[in-house]
Design an enzyme around this catalytic site. Structure first.
Site, short mmCIF file in Angstrom:
data_model
loop_
_atom_site.label_atom_id
_atom_site.label_comp_id
_atom_site.label_asym_id
_atom_site.label_seq_id
_atom_site.Cartn_x
_atom_site.Cartn_y
_atom_site.Cartn_z
N TYR A 203 25.07 42.34 42.57
CA TYR A 203 25.77 41.96 41.01
C TYR A 203 25.76 40.41 41.31
CZ TYR A 203 28.97 41.85 37.18
OH TYR A 203 29.47 41.48 35.57
N ILE A 204 26.04 39.37 42.10
CA ILE A 204 26.26 38.49 41.43
C ILE A 204 24.97 37.23 41.80
CG2 ILE A 204 27.41 36.17 41.75
CD1 ILE A 204 29.72 38.36 42.31
N SER B 76 36.69 33.43 46.82
CA SER B 76 37.40 34.42 46.20
C SER B 76 39.11 34.07 45.89
CB SER B 76 37.38 35.92 46.68
OG SER B 76 38.42 36.77 45.96
N THR C 174 40.85 35.92 45.67
CA THR C 174 42.00 36.39 46.64
C THR C 174 42.76 35.71 47.20
OG1 THR C 174 40.61 37.60 47.42
CG2 THR C 174 40.81 39.15 45.66
N TYR D 99 39.90 42.36 52.52
CA TYR D 99 38.94 41.70 51.45
C TYR D 99 39.25 40.75 51.61
CZ TYR D 99 36.10 39.97 48.07
OH TYR D 99 35.81 38.90 47.81
N LYS E 223 37.61 36.61 53.64
CA LYS E 223 37.28 35.85 52.75
C LYS E 223 37.87 34.39 53.31
CE LYS E 223 34.43 37.25 49.87
NZ LYS E 223 32.72 36.73 50.73
N ASN F 217 37.11 36.42 38.15
CA ASN F 217 37.27 38.26 37.70
C ASN F 217 35.93 37.40 37.31
OD1 ASN F 217 40.06 38.07 38.64
ND2 ASN F 217 39.42 40.60 37.52
N LEU G 183 37.95 46.60 36.41
CA LEU G 183 38.85 46.90 35.01
C LEU G 183 37.40 46.82 34.22
CD1 LEU G 183 40.82 47.23 33.27
CD2 LEU G 183 40.28 44.45 32.99
C1 WQD Z 1 41.81 44.04 37.50
C2 WQD Z 1 42.75 44.24 36.31
C3 WQD Z 1 43.95 45.73 37.44
C4 WQD Z 1 41.33 48.47 36.71
C5 WQD Z 1 38.80 41.35 41.83
C6 WQD Z 1 37.99 41.80 42.39
C7 WQD Z 1 38.01 41.02 43.56
C8 WQD Z 1 38.20 39.25 43.17
C9 WQD Z 1 38.94 39.20 42.43
C10 WQD Z 1 35.65 37.98 44.02
C11 WQD Z 1 44.54 44.28 37.21
C12 WQD Z 1 43.66 46.17 35.65
C13 WQD Z 1 41.83 47.64 36.74
C14 WQD Z 1 41.90 49.65 35.70
C15 WQD Z 1 43.14 48.19 35.68
N1 WQD Z 1 36.44 38.90 43.13
N2 WQD Z 1 42.95 47.57 36.31
N3 WQD Z 1 43.24 49.87 35.43
O1 WQD Z 1 41.15 43.56 41.27
O2 WQD Z 1 41.51 41.39 39.92
O3 WQD Z 1 39.66 41.60 41.92
O4 WQD Z 1 38.85 40.05 40.98
O5 WQD Z 1 36.12 37.76 44.72
O6 WQD Z 1 36.78 41.28 44.08
O7 WQD Z 1 37.94 43.11 42.99
O8 WQD Z 1 40.03 42.84 39.34
O9 WQD Z 1 39.03 44.13 37.86
O10 WQD Z 1 40.66 45.66 40.16
O11 WQD Z 1 41.15 44.08 38.11
O12 WQD Z 1 44.72 48.35 34.61
O13 WQD Z 1 41.37 50.80 36.04
O14 WQD Z 1 42.71 44.83 35.93
O15 WQD Z 1 45.55 46.40 37.82
O16 WQD Z 1 45.28 43.80 36.89
P1 WQD Z 1 41.22 42.28 41.01
P2 WQD Z 1 39.87 44.57 38.86
#
Ligand code: WQD
Length: 334
Positions: free
Chosen positions: A12-13, A125, A127, A150, A154, A176, A197
């Site tokens: 993707y990126i 990340s 994270t 994960y 990192k 994100n 999300l």
């Molecule tokens: C975002 C928000 C969920 C799905 C991602 C990547 C990680 C890193 C950081 C690069 C959260 C909420 C999600 C759904 C929801 N990126 N959500 N319903 O967890 O911040 O992590 O960005 O390294 O690799 O995974 O992203 O998109 O999973 O969640 O409410 O069906 O959306 O609780 O608050 P996250 P996410």
């Protein structure tokens, strides 16, 4: 500096970064084992860039195959994307993540050292911050134990890079990434049920998913849902080119970490409402329980990227969500 080895370059990126590299006169050499993408991304990239691209189907943990690439090509720098990145899956299968993400990095660095290639941009990340004490979070924030294997891969990756004094490293801490290229020829290709999300939103909107669940609305935020710093993948890709320029202009060996975010935080409900507004549709969503491992709120202090890399995000949440929807519509026609 011209020849750039892009590991995970069909991802993707990675794929969006290949477009920016070509635009800026670099020659990308792509390696990807297609574990989280598909081969037709290559022809889509050649169509967008109007360039024949060098691509090798290669596993980053295969040292002998990697050595052949370094021998065949005069690599000036590496951009290292190749890693697994699903937070939830990493909790279920930690060893899969440590084997691929850590052994892969070590194999790459071993080949770089042997071939006297010292320049690397590392895909890190936000994270690594875990649940920050406050936001916006800057690069000097305390690094807490990450919430997932994960995130730990990192953190460990950055420690390895910092300890390898033969390197000139810029580690980009992504917030994100969402959105897709304006051509709608490349974008996020979630295999199976999306973890993130925005792909879940677009798949619900197009009817692949029945409904999206908002994971918790009892957080201490304006509407009770989590806050994140969403960044357009095209802006993120441009940051990698800026990082190469920074390395080129600062040839001494170093280890720099840089947040790549917009500096703005949006709640989950704000993203859903914005998606509905800019794409003129209604989403079927419900409020459910919190997801374990989620941090409540995190968004970037992006001032170091502006000062050091002369980079800042140009695209806003509307742009991100319009491009995400256009990409989902294109996928439907594939
Ligand atoms: C975002 C928000 C969920 C799905 C991602 C990547 C990680 C890193 C950081 C690069 C959260 C909420 C999600 C759904 C929801 N990126 N959500 N319903 O967890 O911040 O992590 O960005 O390294 O690799 O995974 O992203 O998109 O999973 O969640 O409410 O069906 O959306 O609780 O608050 P996250 P996410």
């Amino acid at each position: 500096m011209r020849n750039i080895l892009v590991t995970g370059g069909l991802g993707y990126i990675g794929s969006h970064t290949v477009v920016e590299l070509i635009k800026n006169g670099y020659t990308p050499i792509i390696i990807d084992n297609l574990s989280n993408t598909e081969i037709d991304v290559l022809e889509r990239l050649e169509s967008i860039t109007n360039h024949k691209l060098e691509y090798y189907n290669l596993n980053i943990c295969d040292g002998l195959a990697l050595e052949e690439i370094f021998t065949k090509h005069n690599i000036d720098a590496v951009i290292h994307f190749a890693a697994f990145k699903a937070v939830g899956e990493s909790v279920e299968k930690p060893l899969k993540y440590y084997l691929n993400n850590i052994n892969g990095l070590n194999t790459l660095l071993n080949a770089m050292e042997k071939n006297k290639v010292k320049n690397i941009v590392f895909s890190s990340s936000c994270t690594v911050y875990g649940e920050p004490d406050f936001s916006p979070v800057n690069e000097n924030a305390v690094i807490k134990r990450a919430n997932s294997p994960y995130g730990r891969t990192k953190q460990i990756g950055e420690d390895i890079l910092q300890d390898c004094k033969f390197l000139n490293t810029v580690s980009l801490r992504y917030f994100n990434p969402i959105g897709a290229h304006a051509s709608s020829k490349i974008g996020e290709l979630p295999l199976g049920v999306p973890n993130n999300l925005v792909p879940f939103i677009t798949q619900t909107a197009i009817g692949i998913r029945e409904q999206i669940t908002v994971f918790g609305n009892d957080y201490s935020t304006k509407d009770g849902t989590c806050i994140r710093d969403y960044i357009h993948v095209v802006d993120l890709a441009a940051a990698h080119v800026k990082a190469l320029s920074y390395i080129n202009d600062n040839p001494e060996n170093q280890f720099e970490v840089v947040n790549i975010g917009t500096g703005n935080g949006f709640t989950v409900l704000e993203v859903i409402q914005t998606f509905e507004k800019v794409n003129n549709l209604k989403l079927n969503y419900t409020i459910g329980p919190r997801r374990s491992g989620d941090v409540e709120k995190v968004w970037a202090d992006a001032s170091k990227a502006k000062e050091k890399l002369r980079w800042e995000a140009k695209l806003n949440l509307n742009d991100m969500l319009i491009s995400s929807w256009n990409w989902q519509l294109e996928l439907k026609n594939k």
